[in-house]
Design a protein around this motif. Structure first.
Motif, PDB file in Angstrom:
ATOM      1  N   MET A 178       2.709  -0.160   0.534  1.00 13.22           N
ATOM      2  CA  MET A 178       2.489  -1.454   1.185  1.00 13.22           C
ATOM      3  C   MET A 178       1.475  -2.233   0.359  1.00 13.22           C
ATOM      4  N   THR A 179       1.719  -3.531   0.202  1.00 11.39           N
ATOM      5  CA  THR A 179       0.921  -4.338  -0.713  1.00 11.39           C
ATOM      6  C   THR A 179       0.364  -5.574  -0.021  1.00 11.39           C
ATOM      7  N   LEU A 180      -0.929  -5.804  -0.263  1.00  8.49           N
ATOM      8  CA  LEU A 180      -1.605  -7.027   0.166  1.00  8.49           C
ATOM      9  C   LEU A 180      -2.067  -7.763  -1.079  1.00  8.49           C
ATOM     10  N   ARG A 181      -1.744  -9.054  -1.157  1.00 11.14           N
ATOM     11  CA  ARG A 181      -2.174  -9.876  -2.283  1.00 11.14           C
ATOM     12  C   ARG A 181      -3.111 -10.977  -1.788  1.00 11.14           C
ATOM     13  N   ASP A 182      -3.905 -11.491  -2.720  1.00 13.65           N
ATOM     14  CA  ASP A 182      -4.841 -12.545  -2.345  1.00 13.65           C
ATOM     15  C   ASP A 182      -4.077 -13.777  -1.860  1.00 13.65           C
ATOM     16  N   SER A 183      -4.722 -14.502  -0.970  1.00 12.67           N
ATOM     17  CA  SER A 183      -4.144 -15.696  -0.363  1.00 12.67           C
ATOM     18  C   SER A 183      -5.291 -16.592   0.070  1.00 12.67           C
ATOM     19  N   ALA A 184      -4.963 -17.730   0.657  1.00 13.51           N
ATOM     20  CA  ALA A 184      -6.018 -18.600   1.177  1.00 13.51           C
ATOM     21  C   ALA A 184      -6.866 -17.864   2.209  1.00 13.51           C
ATOM     22  N   ALA A 185      -6.234 -16.968   2.975  1.00 13.89           N
ATOM     23  CA  ALA A 185      -6.972 -16.229   4.006  1.00 13.89           C
ATOM     24  C   ALA A 185      -7.984 -15.274   3.404  1.00 13.89           C
ATOM     25  N   THR A 186      -7.705 -14.705   2.235  1.00  9.25           N
ATOM     26  CA  THR A 186      -8.641 -13.763   1.611  1.00  9.25           C
ATOM     27  C   THR A 186      -9.667 -14.474   0.740  1.00  9.25           C
ATOM     28  N   ARG A 187      -9.251 -15.524   0.056  1.00 10.07           N
ATOM     29  CA  ARG A 187     -10.151 -16.182  -0.891  1.00 10.07           C
ATOM     30  C   ARG A 187     -11.287 -16.912  -0.207  1.00 10.07           C
ATOM     31  N   ALA A 188     -11.169 -17.197   1.085  1.00 17.85           N
ATOM     32  CA  ALA A 188     -12.251 -17.865   1.807  1.00 17.85           C
ATOM     33  C   ALA A 188     -13.539 -17.042   1.771  1.00 17.85           C
ATOM     34  N   GLY A 189     -13.427 -15.725   1.866  1.00 16.29           N
ATOM     35  CA  GLY A 189     -14.615 -14.876   1.866  1.00 16.29           C
ATOM     36  C   GLY A 189     -14.717 -13.944   0.688  1.00 16.29           C
ATOM     37  N   PHE A 190     -13.675 -13.945  -0.163  1.00 22.53           N
ATOM     38  CA  PHE A 190     -13.608 -13.039  -1.306  1.00 22.53           C
ATOM     39  C   PHE A 190     -12.829 -13.764  -2.399  1.00 22.53           C
ATOM     40  N   PRO A 191     -13.503 -14.576  -3.213  1.00 21.42           N
ATOM     41  CA  PRO A 191     -12.814 -15.502  -4.126  1.00 21.42           C
ATOM     42  C   PRO A 191     -12.319 -14.827  -5.404  1.00 21.42           C
ATOM     43  N   PHE A 192     -11.410 -13.866  -5.227  1.00 23.85           N
ATOM     44  CA  PHE A 192     -10.876 -13.112  -6.351  1.00 23.85           C
ATOM     45  C   PHE A 192      -9.371 -12.946  -6.168  1.00 23.85           C
ATOM     46  N   ALA A 193      -8.668 -12.792  -7.294  1.00 25.03           N
ATOM     47  CA  ALA A 193      -7.227 -12.533  -7.271  1.00 25.03           C
ATOM     48  C   ALA A 193      -7.000 -11.029  -7.397  1.00 25.03           C
ATOM     49  N   PHE A 194      -6.124 -10.480  -6.551  1.00 25.62           N
ATOM     50  CA  PHE A 194      -5.939  -9.025  -6.533  1.00 25.62           C
ATOM     51  C   PHE A 194      -4.577  -8.669  -5.970  1.00 25.62           C
ATOM     52  N   ALA A 195      -4.189  -7.421  -6.210  1.00 22.14           N
ATOM     53  CA  ALA A 195      -3.108  -6.750  -5.479  1.00 22.14           C
ATOM     54  C   ALA A 195      -3.677  -5.427  -4.994  1.00 22.14           C
ATOM     55  N   PHE A 196      -3.602  -5.194  -3.706  1.00 27.27           N
ATOM     56  CA  PHE A 196      -4.126  -3.969  -3.089  1.00 27.27           C
ATOM     57  C   PHE A 196      -2.954  -3.215  -2.487  1.00 27.27           C
ATOM     58  N   ASP A 197      -2.687  -2.017  -3.036  1.00 30.99           N
ATOM     59  CA  ASP A 197      -1.578  -1.181  -2.580  1.00 30.99           C
ATOM     60  C   ASP A 197      -2.107   0.013  -1.791  1.00 30.99           C
ATOM     61  N   ALA A 198      -1.452   0.310  -0.690  1.00 30.27           N
ATOM     62  CA  ALA A 198      -1.686   1.547   0.055  1.00 30.27           C
ATOM     63  C   ALA A 198      -0.411   2.371  -0.039  1.00 30.27           C
ATOM     64  N   VAL A 199      -0.505   3.538  -0.672  1.00 31.05           N
ATOM     65  CA  VAL A 199       0.656   4.399  -0.894  1.00 31.05           C
ATOM     66  C   VAL A 199       0.487   5.666  -0.048  1.00 31.05           C
ATOM     67  N   TYR A 200       1.397   5.869   0.899  1.00 33.30           N
ATOM     68  CA  TYR A 200       1.398   7.073   1.731  1.00 33.30           C
ATOM     69  C   TYR A 200       2.543   7.967   1.277  1.00 33.30           C
ATOM     70  N   ALA A 201       2.227   9.219   0.963  1.00 32.81           N
ATOM     71  CA  ALA A 201       3.235  10.185   0.530  1.00 32.81           C
ATOM     72  C   ALA A 201       3.122  11.442   1.378  1.00 32.81           C
ATOM     73  N   LEU A 202       4.175  11.757   2.136  1.00 36.51           N
ATOM     74  CA  LEU A 202       4.186  12.987   2.925  1.00 36.51           C
ATOM     75  C   LEU A 202       4.321  14.200   2.010  1.00 36.51           C
ATOM     76  N   LEU A 203       3.554  15.239   2.299  1.00 31.78           N
ATOM     77  CA  LEU A 203       3.636  16.512   1.593  1.00 31.78           C
ATOM     78  C   LEU A 203       4.128  17.572   2.580  1.00 31.78           C
ATOM     79  N   PRO A 204       4.666  18.685   2.108  1.00 29.05           N
ATOM     80  CA  PRO A 204       5.092  19.735   3.037  1.00 29.05           C
ATOM     81  C   PRO A 204       3.967  20.224   3.937  1.00 29.05           C
ATOM     82  N   ASP A 205       2.740  20.201   3.441  1.00 23.90           N
ATOM     83  CA  ASP A 205       1.611  20.681   4.241  1.00 23.90           C
ATOM     84  C   ASP A 205       0.570  19.599   4.477  1.00 23.90           C
TER      85      ASP A 205
END
Length: 300
Positions: free
Chosen positions: A116-143
């Motif tokens: 899942m990916t979140l990218r910078d937007s007007a909503a983020t740049r208001a308090g964090f004036p940087f360009a980014f891509a933030f990925d959250a990767v969930y991978a199920l393991l057998p255990d």
């Protein structure tokens, strides 16, 4: 992304990853929240039966994603603010904005993995004036489960960050005295009212979860990072010293009250207010990508 496997849960259409008795339910549209993690038929995480989906970022449960900063920040003694290197003060809520914003599903294997990916937007740049891509990767393991928090600086200036997790583990409050947390060599401290880290003392190797010294406490690693959460009928081993991962600075322990049926053990890349004191602060050059990887192994 189309053709996502979904399941109705509490009136919400959530993305489902996994198999019949080991699976994840996730809400990309609600901060990329991991809502349920079922391992061999048992819920590992807590989620309230009457969750308020009108304000999902405020729900106590699952695993909220903390980005770009974790914790509380103070500038000029005012909470919810931080000051950049040029002296400009910005407003940023506790734990950042990721848990409040919709993520896109950018990659998916219905049997095992989601990105899942979140990218910078007007909503983020208001308090964090940087360009980014933030990925959250969930991978199920057998255990268990492996989670990667991946930050890419897509802009032209250095980007500060220190992300983290907020796992709400299912634990009936009556069992806290029978549950424990084992840690390697750490220093134990809390945040002062002005945001600075408080005085550090040597941590214990093992704590019972009814120990009041754990409440809202940071355990800063001084050896290879790891943790073992032992509860009646289940153990969860945190593998935090993994190839390709930035250093995990600490785990934080917290619960809302003594009668809550959850307990939080939270791997963090930095400490709250690190943008001002530097403990765990990461700087990414333009075009640079960093990943914070944790693996949770379940026994029992």
């Amino acid at each position: 992304m189309q053709n996502q496997p979904t399941e109705d849960f509490q009136g919400q259409s959530l993305v489902r990853i996994g198999h019949a008795d080991s699976y994840l339910l996730l809400a990309p549209q609600h901060g990329g929240r991991l809502v349920r993690w079922v391992h061999r038929g048992q819920d590992v995480l807590y989620w309230p039966e009457a969750a308020d989906w009108s304000r999902p970022a405020k729900v106590r449960g699952g695993n909220p994603l903390l980005f770009p900063f974790i914790g509380r920040h103070f500038a000029e003694a005012k909470p919810g603010q931080w000051q950049d290197q040029q002296g400009t003060v910005h407003t940023l809520s506790q734990h950042g904005f990721a848990r409040d914003l919709p993520f896109d599903v950018s990659a998916l294997d219905p049997q095992s993995t989601i990105t899942m990916t979140l990218r910078d937007s007007a909503a983020t740049r208001a308090g964090f004036p940087f360009a980014f891509a933030f990925d959250a990767v969930y991978a199920l393991l057998p255990d268990g489960l492996e989670v990667t928090l991946r930050t890419t600086n897509t802009g032209t200036q250095r980007l500060p960050c220190y992300p983290g997790h907020h796992f709400y583990f299912a634990l009936p409050h009556a069992q806290r005295a029978a549950a424990s947390l084992a840690l390697p060599r750490t220093e134990r401290l809390r945040q002062l009212p002005d945001g600075k880290p408080g005085p550090a003392g040597p941590g214990e190797s093992t704590y019972r979860l009814d120990d009041p010294r754990l409440q809202d406490t940071f355990h800063v690693f001084r050896d290879s990072p790891s943790a073992m959460l032992s509860m009646p009928g289940r153990e969860i081993r945190f593998e935090l010293d993994l190839p390709g991962s930035v250093p995990w600075h600490a785990v934080t322990t917290w619960s809302e009250s003594e009668t809550c049926d959850f307990y939080c053990v939270e791997p963090w890349v930095g400490l709250p207010d690190a943008i001002h004191h530097g403990q765990g602060l990461r700087w990414l050059a333009p075009g640079q990508t960093e990943s914070a990887v944790c693996r949770l192994r379940v026994a029992g």
